[in-house]
Write a protein that holds these residues in place. Structure first.
Motif, PDB file in Angstrom:
ATOM      1  N   THR A   1      65.088  51.984  33.323  1.00 29.65           N
ATOM      2  CA  THR A   1      64.333  52.800  32.373  1.00 29.65           C
ATOM      3  C   THR A   1      64.293  54.252  32.827  1.00 29.65           C
TER       4      THR A   1
ATOM      5  N   SER B   1      67.566  56.003  32.112  1.00 21.64           N
ATOM      6  CA  SER B   1      68.088  55.773  30.754  1.00 21.64           C
ATOM      7  C   SER B   1      68.616  57.056  30.119  1.00 21.64           C
ATOM      8  N   ARG B   2      67.965  58.183  30.402  1.00 21.43           N
ATOM      9  CA  ARG B   2      68.424  59.446  29.824  1.00 21.43           C
ATOM     10  C   ARG B   2      69.820  59.795  30.331  1.00 21.43           C
TER      11      ARG B   2
ATOM     12  N   THR C   1      72.316  57.368  28.744  1.00 26.11           N
ATOM     13  CA  THR C   1      72.559  57.738  27.353  1.00 26.11           C
ATOM     14  C   THR C   1      73.550  58.896  27.272  1.00 26.11           C
ATOM     15  N   ARG C   2      73.468  59.803  28.230  1.00 27.87           N
ATOM     16  CA  ARG C   2      74.412  60.921  28.264  1.00 27.87           C
ATOM     17  C   ARG C   2      75.842  60.422  28.461  1.00 27.87           C
TER      18      ARG C   2
ATOM     19  N   VAL D   1      77.021  57.557  27.426  1.00 27.19           N
ATOM     20  CA  VAL D   1      77.420  56.959  26.153  1.00 27.19           C
ATOM     21  C   VAL D   1      77.841  58.049  25.173  1.00 27.19           C
ATOM     22  N   MET D   2      77.117  59.151  25.161  1.00 27.90           N
ATOM     23  CA  MET D   2      77.450  60.265  24.268  1.00 27.90           C
ATOM     24  C   MET D   2      78.804  60.875  24.637  1.00 27.90           C
TER      25      MET D   2
ATOM     26  N   LYS E   1      73.105  47.792  33.767  1.00 25.46           N
ATOM     27  CA  LYS E   1      72.860  48.452  32.483  1.00 25.46           C
ATOM     28  C   LYS E   1      74.102  49.180  31.984  1.00 25.46           C
TER      29      LYS E   1
ATOM     30  N   LEU F   1      75.570  48.535  28.256  1.00 24.51           N
ATOM     31  CA  LEU F   1      75.738  49.593  27.264  1.00 24.51           C
ATOM     32  C   LEU F   1      77.173  49.659  26.750  1.00 24.51           C
TER      33      LEU F   1
ATOM     34  N   GLN G   1      78.618  48.979  23.013  1.00 20.06           N
ATOM     35  CA  GLN G   1      79.343  50.040  22.318  1.00 20.06           C
ATOM     36  C   GLN G   1      80.707  49.572  21.824  1.00 20.06           C
TER      37      GLN G   1
END
Length: 497
Positions: free
Chosen positions: A275, A278-279, A282-283, A285-286, A316, A320, A324
């Motif tokens: 958690t 996570s930021r 997420t980066r 994934v972007m 994680k 992810l 995706q």
């Protein structure tokens, strides 16, 4: 002992490794003198005996103020140096110490090591690549090629798992993230695109876990966990080990403390850690989405997703990527080693590899906005990013003023049209005869070689004059060719343990 055959080196942010190709055609990691397959990329400057300690001994003991970690993150900084005992050391020199240990230790097992391929992140810029080659020279190595880390890793996957088709390499290491998409068919590997982030990797996750530990200790003991760099380094090392355990277990418990405020038992869970990061995840994934969009591809267009780098062991990450792409990513098991192993295969040239340039190169020019008619200085790209290399491309411009006697071409690196968001990495100044009218044609040509090094040429059609240069950098942390020659002899006298 006979010379080692086909040697590849992964000069990593956190750890480094050397591999060679055995007579049977398969690559293998060569352990260092400590019996380790991976050598921590850490250097400790001993002030009593003048010894430079490299590896686990440097990481695990000694004074943190005399210990250098993550030097790879500074390879692209022309002003960065490390000052120790009134002497300044560049990132190139410190990296050369790591390479010197690998060369010395591994040669005792594999044979004499001279010709090598060294890997770099796909998003390494011109300065960082040049610094890596210079580090090899200082260590007494002949760097025959620089190869991108995801490319090397893909070669290893193709060799061991016989993958083919359109492949995406997700390389999340100690300091960087690289996303590379390629086509593999038989013995041909064609790189289509490389994207990435320079400061996104395991060391960033460690810093997040460090804050978790500090916060939990503050809650329990009403005090700060660390007050100096020594204590901070100790907690950081503890957090790194906890991170590794949380990739295997759902829960770990750590006892931490300091000399003044006692100890505390800290409970950590995988969910708490994932958690917190996570930021950052997420980066990543972007960045994957950005890479796919650049090629006008969707997840279904990728046949295989392969994992590279120790940070891909975080569960994680796999979750992810599976969400995706709709299928689990492939892992070779030794994700820390596959870059060095693939570099050895690259040295062997068992497959033909077609790379792409990692950045756009251009020049500043006055360009008229078609919609407004307003003329502005913009970044005019000559070689677009992801152009297959080696390549040479030209763009012709016209002079804007009468009586110009000096043509100056500023060499840019970057994709943005706005000059504020690109780097000026060089300049060519060409003197031309006086009395010229405006509107003379000037052609700028950039050549991009297989090591992703750039040369630039400016040609003035009116006078027939031209000038070309290799891009050179200036700064305290940059070594000239003369510096390398001089310091190479000096570094041979430095005691490295």
């Amino acid at each position: 002992m006979a010379p080692a055959n086909y040697v590849g080196i992964d000069l990593g942010t956190s750890t480094s490794a050397l591999a060679h190709v055995r007579p049977d055609g398969n690559p293998e990691i060569v352990p260092n003198s400590d019996g380790e397959r991976l050598t921590p990329s850490v250097v400790y400057f001993d002030k009593f005996e003048g010894i430079k300690v490299v590896g686990s001994a440097a990481r695990d003991g000694g004074d943190p103020e005399r210990t250098v970690h993550f030097i790879k993150k500074h390879m692209d900084d022309p002003s960065y140096t490390v000052e120790m005992d009134d002497q300044k050391w560049t990132p190139t020199e410190i990296s050369a110490m790591i390479l010197s240990k690998l060369k010395r230790d591994c040669s005792q097992i594999a044979g004499e090591i001279e010709d090598v391929v060294i890997t770099v992140p796909a998003n390494f810029n011109e300065l960082a690549r040049k610094a890596t080659v210079a580090a090899g020279k200082l260590a007494g190595l002949n760097v025959t090629r620089i190869v991108n880390e995801p490319t090397a890793a893909a070669l290893f996957y193709a060799h061991t798992q016989d993958i083919s088709g359109r492949v995406m390499v997700y390389d999340l290491g100690g300091g960087t993230l690289d996303i590379t998409i390629m086509e593999i068919s038989g013995d041909q590997v064609d790189i289509l695109l490389s994207e990435g982030a320079r400061h996104l990797g395991g060391s960033d996750f460690d810093e997040v876990l460090l804050e978790i530990l500090a916060d939990e200790y503050r809650k329990k003991n009403k005090a700060e966990l660390f007050l100096d760099e020594r204590q901070r380094r100790r907690v950081l090392a503890l957090g790194e080990e906890a991170k590794k355990m949380l990739s295997k277990l759902q829960h770990v418990s750590e006892t931490i403390g300091n000399d003044t405020d006692g100890i505390a038992r800290i409970e950590l869970t995988r969910d708490m850690f994932e958690t917190a990061i996570s930021r950052l995840l997420t980066r990543t994934v972007m960045l994957v989405e950005q890479a796919l969009d650049s090629l006008d591809l969707g997840p279904d267009d990728i046949d295989h997703v392969v994992l590279v780098g120790g940070s891909t062991r975080i569960p994680k990450v796999k979750t992810l990527l599976e969400k995706q792409f709709g299928k689990p990513p492939l892992s070779c098991g030794n994700v820390d080693e596959c870059v060095a192993l693939g570099a050895a295969l690259f040295a062997q040239r068992a497959r033909r590899v077609s790379e792409v340039c990692n950045h756009s190169y251009g020049t500043l020019a006055i360009i008229e906005d078609a919609s407004t008619g307003e003329a502005k200085i913009r970044n005019s790209i000559v070689i677009p990013k992801n152009t297959p290399i080696p390549c040479s491309m030209s763009q012709t411009y016209i002079t804007s003023e009468d009586n110009e006697e000096l043509i100056e071409v500023e060499i840019t690196q970057g994709e943005d049209l706005d000059p504020r968001y690109v780097d000026i990495v060089g300049k060519i100044s060409l003197e031309v005869p006086p009395g010229r009218p405006a509107g003379c044609e000037v052609t700028v040509t950039y050549s991009y070689d297989e090591n992703q090094r750039v040369r630039a040429q400016v040609y003035d059609a009116e006078s027939g004059l031209k000038k070309d240069i290799a891009i050179e950098y200036r700064g305290e942390g940059v070594l000239s060719d003369e510096d390398i020659e001089r310091k190479s002899a000096y570094l041979k006298q430095v005691k490295i343990a």
